[in-house]
Design an enzyme around this catalytic site. Structure first.
Site, PDB file in Angstrom:
ATOM      1  N   ASP A 216      41.513  38.252  28.110  1.00 47.27           N
ATOM      2  CA  ASP A 216      41.923  39.366  28.954  1.00 47.27           C
ATOM      3  C   ASP A 216      40.680  39.775  29.741  1.00 47.27           C
ATOM      4  O   ASP A 216      39.547  39.425  29.375  1.00 47.27           O
ATOM      5  CB  ASP A 216      42.478  40.528  28.125  1.00 47.27           C
TER       6      ASP A 216
HETATM    7  C1  BGC Z   1      45.134  43.731  31.605  1.00 50.71           C
HETATM    8  C2  BGC Z   1      45.874  42.427  31.755  1.00 50.71           C
HETATM    9  C3  BGC Z   1      45.777  41.964  33.185  1.00 50.71           C
HETATM   10  C4  BGC Z   1      44.324  41.850  33.565  1.00 50.71           C
HETATM   11  C5  BGC Z   1      44.094  41.414  35.007  1.00 50.71           C
HETATM   12  C6  BGC Z   1      43.712  43.660  32.124  1.00 50.71           C
HETATM   13  O1  BGC Z   1      43.110  44.894  32.131  1.00 50.71           O
HETATM   14  O2  BGC Z   1      45.109  44.110  30.247  1.00 50.71           O
HETATM   15  O3  BGC Z   1      47.217  42.583  31.378  1.00 50.71           O
HETATM   16  O4  BGC Z   1      46.455  40.751  33.340  1.00 50.71           O
HETATM   17  O5  BGC Z   1      43.695  43.116  33.427  1.00 50.71           O
HETATM   18  O6  BGC Z   1      44.459  42.420  35.875  1.00 50.71           O
END
Ligand code: BGC
Length: 758
Positions: free
Chosen positions: A231
């Site tokens: 993530d």
């Molecule tokens: C989120 C993800 C997301 C990623 C990219 C993170 O903060 O938890 O779900 O895909 O950011 O935006």
């Protein structure tokens, strides 16, 4: 690994390999010009494409290109319909393909442990089977367009509070049955191109360093072959991450970790083979995207907008419909109240936010209908009171046939990044619903929210329609459902509790600072409410229809099965009404709670199917059940196990309402080997037929010796009561030695244990 990747690996320098294991910016993998390795782009989802507008990146760092906003994750799950979800996936996949996006960062399938989690709108369900099946359908849809998905957030990521660092403390059985199960189903059924590892720790180990989960379970047990991506910002120790099997760090850390990784390879802390494995998987992902890219792909905005409405039709849940107040008839004067009718809330906040093509409001959808009037009553953006607007709405409500109040949660009340503190609607909305119901008995409430809300006015509203966050087609879909141009067929993918305090995670949600103990164990959602017989507002699986369905004959094609066999269950469903509609047939399995030794929920969803029925049509729905319908995760053997016994296969309306059942006896092909020791008890030994044979003379002797030692002529029945086996049930083997006055020796006991374990 194919030969191209192999030869690239041979040519890459150590530094180049390391550089490939993180992004080049927020959304791209790195390119290596020297070897012609291209970069590919990923983008958020899940409820539509959120691709950063790179051309205008400077002017608007966070602006994304126009895309269709489909219903949110919770809606897709509420459809209980894998075909609908697959269609949504296909449309999103084709937008990604046309916009040159290699993979969409979706779906998010974390279990709704508490109604408070800020991202519940993105997630599917409190039930892992529903979450897993819906995710598998979404992935199939997207990937059928040659675009990858990223199944997230892996795993036990069920809150936003301290979201980057908290430690989810989950016991193994709970992890397997609840928090990993949905991922397991989706990985095995649909093979997502990528899995996104979560921010949090699980049982003290950062997920981005969690080899047991990222490699031993995900790859070795489930057979995942794709890429594991972090993530955004989830990496703590890149070296440990590589060892654990975290292939790609996103977005990028300006090379912060690269030197440390190189150093670790040089000093032997990191085996270069581990790094190579990650690099190979990054390259496989990149070339898979390149090979699947279609230069001619395009998509049609209007068509997808219409599709967003059709998908929304399938997701609307009619929670209550007393006196058939809905659908509204064309000659009825109806007042619409509430800011949400004008300014719908149809998606959640945070990384999933889509820059919509266009938005159908409810007022737009009733344009030209002269029987519908509108009063704002309250704002959709906050909890402010405007006495004048409030009173105008109440006054107008007295003069119409029916009133529909469009209520919901303002945008800022639930979002990625933080959790809710309560489950209440803004007070002004609750007050207005009550005030309107006092002057007009025919009130329907339409809700726009991403997660359960309390409904203190429930007895006063004749109808409640949960539209959740319905995507950009919200207005048209809602109006179609209100006026009977569509027939609501969604079902709740989560329980609506009467009070937040009734939720099983209530005490431990958010925990003590960073440590979150999942003390409720496997009893998440309905598994808890049914076990504790706690009344709820609306149970998991609940939803009404304008049609009336009845159920006919139910058959199960065996009375007994071994756990390596399957059984077929069939049930007739009849539409008794003149209205075409869809029914969701839900199959649960209930173990014989009286006789099980294992702590189990009352019943668990094991299969579901949504079917369309024309007026008075009858259809037979059938399901094939295998071991997974009866098994629990047994930590003694680190595997799924079916406890031998009777199980009820139930066809239900929802998690609380059983329509019919048949009982089947299921035995494991291979019984779990029980290891006996000094602490083994009489009951367990005597229940095991083989052990009973061996131990009976020993216990008979013990009873005899015990009686002799008491200097009594009484029989066992006289001494211990007629049910002396119950009295002795918990007696351990060592107690027989301790209590036989020296007549049974430790040696006797050891001999017996040895025989039992043979
Ligand atoms: C989120 C993800 C997301 C990623 C990219 C993170 O903060 O938890 O779900 O895909 O950011 O935006």
């Amino acid at each position: 690994m194919n030969s191209k990747i192999k030869s690239l690996l041979d040519e890459l320098t150590l530094e180049e390999k390391i550089s490939l294991c993180s992004g080049s910016d927020y959304w791209h993998t790195k390119e290596i010009k020297r070897l012609g390795i291209p970069a590919v782009m990923v983008s958020d989802g899940p409820n539509g494409l959120r691709k950063q507008d790179m051309e205008n990146a400077e002017s608007a760092a966070n602006t994304s290109i126009k895309a269709v906003c489909f219903p949110a994750g919770v809606n897709l799950a509420a459809s209980f319909d894998t075909e609908t979800v697959e269609r949504a996936g296909e449309a999103i996949g084709s937008e990604c393909q046309a916009e040159n996006v290699a993979a969409i960062l979706a779906p998010g399938i974390n279990i709704k442990r508490s109604p408070l989690c800020g991202r519940n709108f993105e997630y599917y369900s409190e039930d892992p089977l529903l979450a897993g099946k819906i995710a598998a359908a979404y992935i199939r849809g997207v990937q059928s367009k040659g675009v990858g998905t990223s199944l997230k957030h892996f795993c036990a990521n069920n809150q936003e509070f301290r979201r980057n660092s908290y430690d989810s403390r989950v016991d193994e059985r709970t992890l397997r049955e609840i928090y990993l199960k949905g991922f397991e189903i989706a990985v095995k059924e649909s093979e997502p191109w990528t899995v996104m590892c979560a921010y949090n720790m699980v049982n003290g180990v950062q997920m981005s360093e969690n080899k047991r989960i990222l490699t031993d379970i995900l790859r070795d047990e489930w057979g995942f072959k794709g890429l594991v991506v972090s993530d955004w910002g989830a990496v703590r120790d890149r070296v440990k991450g590589i060892i654990a099997g975290l292939d790609l760090e996103m977005p990028y850390s300006f090379g912060a970790y690269d030197g440390l990784v190189a150093e670790a390879v040089r000093n032997g802390e990191l085996d270069e083979a581990d790094l190579d494995r990650c690099v190979a998987r990054v390259l496989e992902f990149v070339y898979r995207a390149i090979e699947n890219h279609d230069d001619d792909a395009s998509w049609d905005k209007d068509e997808h907008h219409r599709l967003a409405r059709d998908i929304a039709d399938e997701c609307i849940v009619l929670l209550k419909n007393k006196n058939k107040v809905l659908p509204i008839k064309s000659d009825e004067y109806t007042l619409f109240i509430g800011g949400f009718a004008k300014k719908p809330r149809m998606q959640g906040g945070g990384s999933s936010h889509v820059n919509c093509v266009s938005i159908d409001s409810v007022l737009y959808a009733v344009q030209g209908n002269t029987k519908v009037t509108y009063e704002e009553g309250f704002s959709a953006v906050d909890d402010s009171y405007d006495e004048r607007k409030f009173q105008r709405a109440v006054n107008a409500a007295a003069d119409v046939d029916k009133v529909v109040v469009f209520a919901g949660l303002p945008d800022g009340w639930e979002s990625e990044g933080y959790d809710r503190k309560h489950i209440d609607l803004p007070k002004v909305q609750n007050d207005l619903i009550e005030a309107v119901a006092a002057v007009n008995p025919h009130v329907a409430v339409v809700l726009e929210n991403g997660s359960p809300v309390a409904m203190p006015w429930i007895e006063k509203a004749e109808a409640v329609m949960e539209t959740y966050l319905c995507g950009e087609g919200v207005g048209v879909a809602t109006v179609r459902a209100l006026f009977g141009r569509s027939n609501p067929s969604g079902r709740l993918p989560e329980t609506f509790p009467l009070r937040l305090e009734d939720n099983s995670a209530y005490i431990d949600f958010s925990g003590d600072c960073s440590q979150i103990d999942y003390r409720e164990g496997i009893f998440a959602g309905y598994r808890y409410y049914t076990k504790k017989k706690i009344p709820v507002l609306f149970p998991f699986g609940h939803g009404c229809s304008y049609s009336t369905f009845s159920y006919g004959r139910m058959t199960v094609d065996a009375e007994k099965m071994k756990d390596n066999e399957t059984v077929e269950v069939a049930v007739d469903v009849i539409n008794e009404s003149d209205i075409p509609g869809k029914e969701v047939v839900q199959l649960y399995v209930e173990p014989d709670i009286e006789n099980t030794k294992i702590r189990r929920p009352v019943r668990e969803l094991r299969a579901f199917s949504k079917i369309h029925l024309d007026p008075h049509e009858k259809k037979t729905v059938s399901f094939i059940l295998d071991k997974s319908a009866f098994a629990y995760y047994d930590t003694d053997i680190s595997d799924w196990y079916v406890e031998p016994g009777d199980y009820r296969i139930e066809i239900c309306k929802d998690a609380e309402t059983v329509i019919g059942f048949k009982t089947i006896s299921v035995v494991p092909k291979k019984r779990k080997k029980i290891v006996y020791d000094e602490n083994s008890i009489y009951k367990d030994i005597m229940e095991d037929p083989a052990a009973r044979k061996i131990a009976k003379p020993f216990f008979d002797r013990y009873i005899g010796e015990h009686l002799t030692s008491q200097n009594t002529d009484e029989s066992a029945e006289e001494a211990f009561g007629s049910d002396y086996e119950v009295y002795l049930a918990d007696t351990t083997l060592r107690t027989t030695v301790n209590m036989s006055n020296g007549l049974i020796t430790y040696e006797d006991m050891r001999e017996l244990i040895e025989k039992l374990n043979k």
